[in-house]
Motif scaffolding. Structure first.
Motif, PDB file in Angstrom:
ATOM      1  N   ASP A  48     -36.991 -29.195  10.260  1.00 23.84           N
ATOM      2  CA  ASP A  48     -36.052 -29.703  11.262  1.00 23.84           C
ATOM      3  C   ASP A  48     -34.777 -30.112  10.534  1.00 23.84           C
ATOM      4  N   ALA A  49     -33.821 -29.193  10.450  1.00 23.54           N
ATOM      5  CA  ALA A  49     -32.562 -29.446   9.747  1.00 23.54           C
ATOM      6  C   ALA A  49     -31.392 -29.092  10.655  1.00 23.54           C
ATOM      7  N   ASP A  50     -30.273 -29.769  10.431  1.00 19.67           N
ATOM      8  CA  ASP A  50     -29.096 -29.554  11.267  1.00 19.67           C
ATOM      9  C   ASP A  50     -28.396 -28.229  11.000  1.00 19.67           C
ATOM     10  N   ASN A  51     -28.530 -27.725   9.772  1.00 20.66           N
ATOM     11  CA  ASN A  51     -27.858 -26.463   9.429  1.00 20.66           C
ATOM     12  C   ASN A  51     -28.633 -25.751   8.334  1.00 20.66           C
ATOM     13  N   GLN A  52     -28.249 -24.512   8.070  1.00 21.59           N
ATOM     14  CA  GLN A  52     -28.977 -23.692   7.108  1.00 21.59           C
ATOM     15  C   GLN A  52     -28.836 -24.231   5.682  1.00 21.59           C
ATOM     16  N   GLU A  53     -27.701 -24.773   5.354  1.00 21.90           N
ATOM     17  CA  GLU A  53     -27.504 -25.319   4.010  1.00 21.90           C
ATOM     18  C   GLU A  53     -28.490 -26.454   3.738  1.00 21.90           C
ATOM     19  N   LYS A  54     -28.670 -27.337   4.717  1.00 22.44           N
ATOM     20  CA  LYS A  54     -29.625 -28.447   4.558  1.00 22.44           C
ATOM     21  C   LYS A  54     -31.060 -27.920   4.478  1.00 22.44           C
ATOM     22  N   ALA A  55     -31.396 -26.935   5.304  1.00 18.09           N
ATOM     23  CA  ALA A  55     -32.731 -26.326   5.255  1.00 18.09           C
ATOM     24  C   ALA A  55     -32.978 -25.675   3.899  1.00 18.09           C
ATOM     25  N   ASP A  56     -31.939 -25.060   3.334  1.00 20.39           N
ATOM     26  CA  ASP A  56     -32.032 -24.439   2.015  1.00 20.39           C
ATOM     27  C   ASP A  56     -32.329 -25.506   0.953  1.00 20.39           C
ATOM     28  N   GLN A  57     -31.629 -26.628   1.016  1.00 20.95           N
ATOM     29  CA  GLN A  57     -31.846 -27.716   0.056  1.00 20.95           C
ATOM     30  C   GLN A  57     -33.262 -28.279   0.166  1.00 20.95           C
ATOM     31  N   ILE A  58     -33.711 -28.472   1.389  1.00 23.65           N
ATOM     32  CA  ILE A  58     -35.056 -29.018   1.602  1.00 23.65           C
ATOM     33  C   ILE A  58     -36.113 -28.045   1.072  1.00 23.65           C
ATOM     34  N   THR A  59     -35.944 -26.758   1.359  1.00 24.01           N
ATOM     35  CA  THR A  59     -36.907 -25.751   0.901  1.00 24.01           C
ATOM     36  C   THR A  59     -36.966 -25.712  -0.617  1.00 24.01           C
ATOM     37  N   ASN A  60     -35.810 -25.736  -1.277  1.00 17.82           N
ATOM     38  CA  ASN A  60     -35.796 -25.756  -2.740  1.00 17.82           C
ATOM     39  C   ASN A  60     -36.525 -26.982  -3.273  1.00 17.82           C
ATOM     40  N   SER A  61     -36.305 -28.133  -2.668  1.00 19.88           N
ATOM     41  CA  SER A  61     -36.981 -29.361  -3.108  1.00 19.88           C
ATOM     42  C   SER A  61     -38.489 -29.268  -2.926  1.00 19.88           C
ATOM     43  N   ILE A  62     -38.919 -28.745  -1.778  1.00 20.77           N
ATOM     44  CA  ILE A  62     -40.350 -28.582  -1.516  1.00 20.77           C
ATOM     45  C   ILE A  62     -40.992 -27.687  -2.575  1.00 20.77           C
ATOM     46  N   CYS A  63     -40.319 -26.589  -2.881  1.00 23.45           N
ATOM     47  CA  CYS A  63     -40.854 -25.647  -3.873  1.00 23.45           C
ATOM     48  C   CYS A  63     -40.951 -26.299  -5.242  1.00 23.45           C
ATOM     49  N   LYS A  64     -39.880 -26.949  -5.669  1.00 27.74           N
ATOM     50  CA  LYS A  64     -39.846 -27.528  -7.014  1.00 27.74           C
ATOM     51  C   LYS A  64     -40.790 -28.715  -7.164  1.00 27.74           C
ATOM     52  N   GLU A  65     -40.968 -29.493  -6.093  1.00 34.53           N
ATOM     53  CA  GLU A  65     -41.773 -30.709  -6.196  1.00 34.53           C
ATOM     54  C   GLU A  65     -43.257 -30.505  -5.915  1.00 34.53           C
ATOM     55  N   LEU A  66     -43.618 -29.430  -5.174  1.00 33.00           N
ATOM     56  CA  LEU A  66     -45.025 -29.293  -4.802  1.00 33.00           C
ATOM     57  C   LEU A  66     -45.576 -27.871  -4.882  1.00 33.00           C
ATOM     58  N   LEU A  67     -44.888 -26.903  -4.315  1.00 35.63           N
ATOM     59  CA  LEU A  67     -45.475 -25.573  -4.134  1.00 35.63           C
ATOM     60  C   LEU A  67     -45.532 -24.727  -5.404  1.00 35.63           C
ATOM     61  N   VAL A  68     -44.654 -24.989  -6.353  1.00 33.53           N
ATOM     62  CA  VAL A  68     -44.500 -24.092  -7.507  1.00 33.53           C
ATOM     63  C   VAL A  68     -44.731 -24.846  -8.816  1.00 33.53           C
ATOM     64  N   ASN A  69     -45.530 -24.254  -9.687  1.00 33.06           N
ATOM     65  CA  ASN A  69     -45.639 -24.726 -11.063  1.00 33.06           C
ATOM     66  C   ASN A  69     -44.533 -24.003 -11.826  1.00 33.06           C
ATOM     67  N   GLN A  70     -43.422 -24.681 -12.062  1.00 31.52           N
ATOM     68  CA  GLN A  70     -42.243 -24.020 -12.604  1.00 31.52           C
ATOM     69  C   GLN A  70     -42.420 -23.501 -14.026  1.00 31.52           C
ATOM     70  N   ASN A  71     -43.447 -23.956 -14.733  1.00 27.14           N
ATOM     71  CA  ASN A  71     -43.724 -23.425 -16.067  1.00 27.14           C
ATOM     72  C   ASN A  71     -44.312 -22.022 -16.000  1.00 27.14           C
ATOM     73  N   MET A  72     -45.051 -21.732 -14.916  1.00 26.63           N
ATOM     74  CA  MET A  72     -45.788 -20.471 -14.840  1.00 26.63           C
ATOM     75  C   MET A  72     -45.381 -19.585 -13.668  1.00 26.63           C
ATOM     76  N   GLU A  73     -44.723 -20.159 -12.671  1.00 29.46           N
ATOM     77  CA  GLU A  73     -44.466 -19.418 -11.438  1.00 29.46           C
ATOM     78  C   GLU A  73     -42.978 -19.395 -11.102  1.00 29.46           C
ATOM     79  N   SER A  74     -42.622 -18.393 -10.317  1.00 29.47           N
ATOM     80  CA  SER A  74     -41.285 -18.326  -9.755  1.00 29.47           C
ATOM     81  C   SER A  74     -41.429 -18.198  -8.242  1.00 29.47           C
ATOM     82  N   TYR A  75     -40.334 -18.411  -7.539  1.00 32.48           N
ATOM     83  CA  TYR A  75     -40.403 -18.346  -6.083  1.00 32.48           C
ATOM     84  C   TYR A  75     -39.125 -17.766  -5.512  1.00 32.48           C
ATOM     85  N   LYS A  76     -39.277 -17.280  -4.303  1.00 22.86           N
ATOM     86  CA  LYS A  76     -38.124 -16.863  -3.517  1.00 22.86           C
ATOM     87  C   LYS A  76     -38.455 -17.194  -2.072  1.00 22.86           C
ATOM     88  N   PHE A  77     -37.418 -17.374  -1.277  1.00 24.19           N
ATOM     89  CA  PHE A  77     -37.668 -17.696   0.122  1.00 24.19           C
ATOM     90  C   PHE A  77     -36.553 -17.170   1.001  1.00 24.19           C
TER      91      PHE A  77
END
Length: 82
Positions: A48-77
């Motif tokens: 639930d974001a007001d614009n795409q830029e904010k949704a992009d920031q939230i998605t990046n944060s979610i990936c970096k903080e929980l979904l992705v092990n940045q030492n071993m994995e990469s992601y795209k969305f």
């Protein structure tokens, strides 16, 4: 509201034993032209974001903080408005 579709895979330098097992199984099933298989994870997250830029920031944060092990994995969305 935005829908983030996130794909997480192992980095190229990381051994992917599940992908290798799947590749071997496919070749044993006569799919001889299979050269490589990468196994990963797929997530859909409604944001639930007001614009795409904010949704992009939230998605990046979610990936970096929980979904992705940045030492071993990469992601795209991708994001789509829903």
């Amino acid at each position: 509201m935005y829908l983030a579709k996130v794909i997480v895979t192992k980095k190229a330098s990381i051994l992917d034993p599940q992908g290798e097992t799947i590749k071997n199984a496919l070749q044993n099933l006569d799919f001889k032209k299979i050269d490589d298989v990468k196994q990963g994870s797929y997530f859909e997250v409604k944001i639930d974001a007001d614009n795409q830029e904010k949704a992009d920031q939230i998605t990046n944060s979610i990936c970096k903080e929980l979904l992705v092990n940045q030492n071993m994995e990469s992601y795209k969305f991708s994001l789509e408005e829903v």
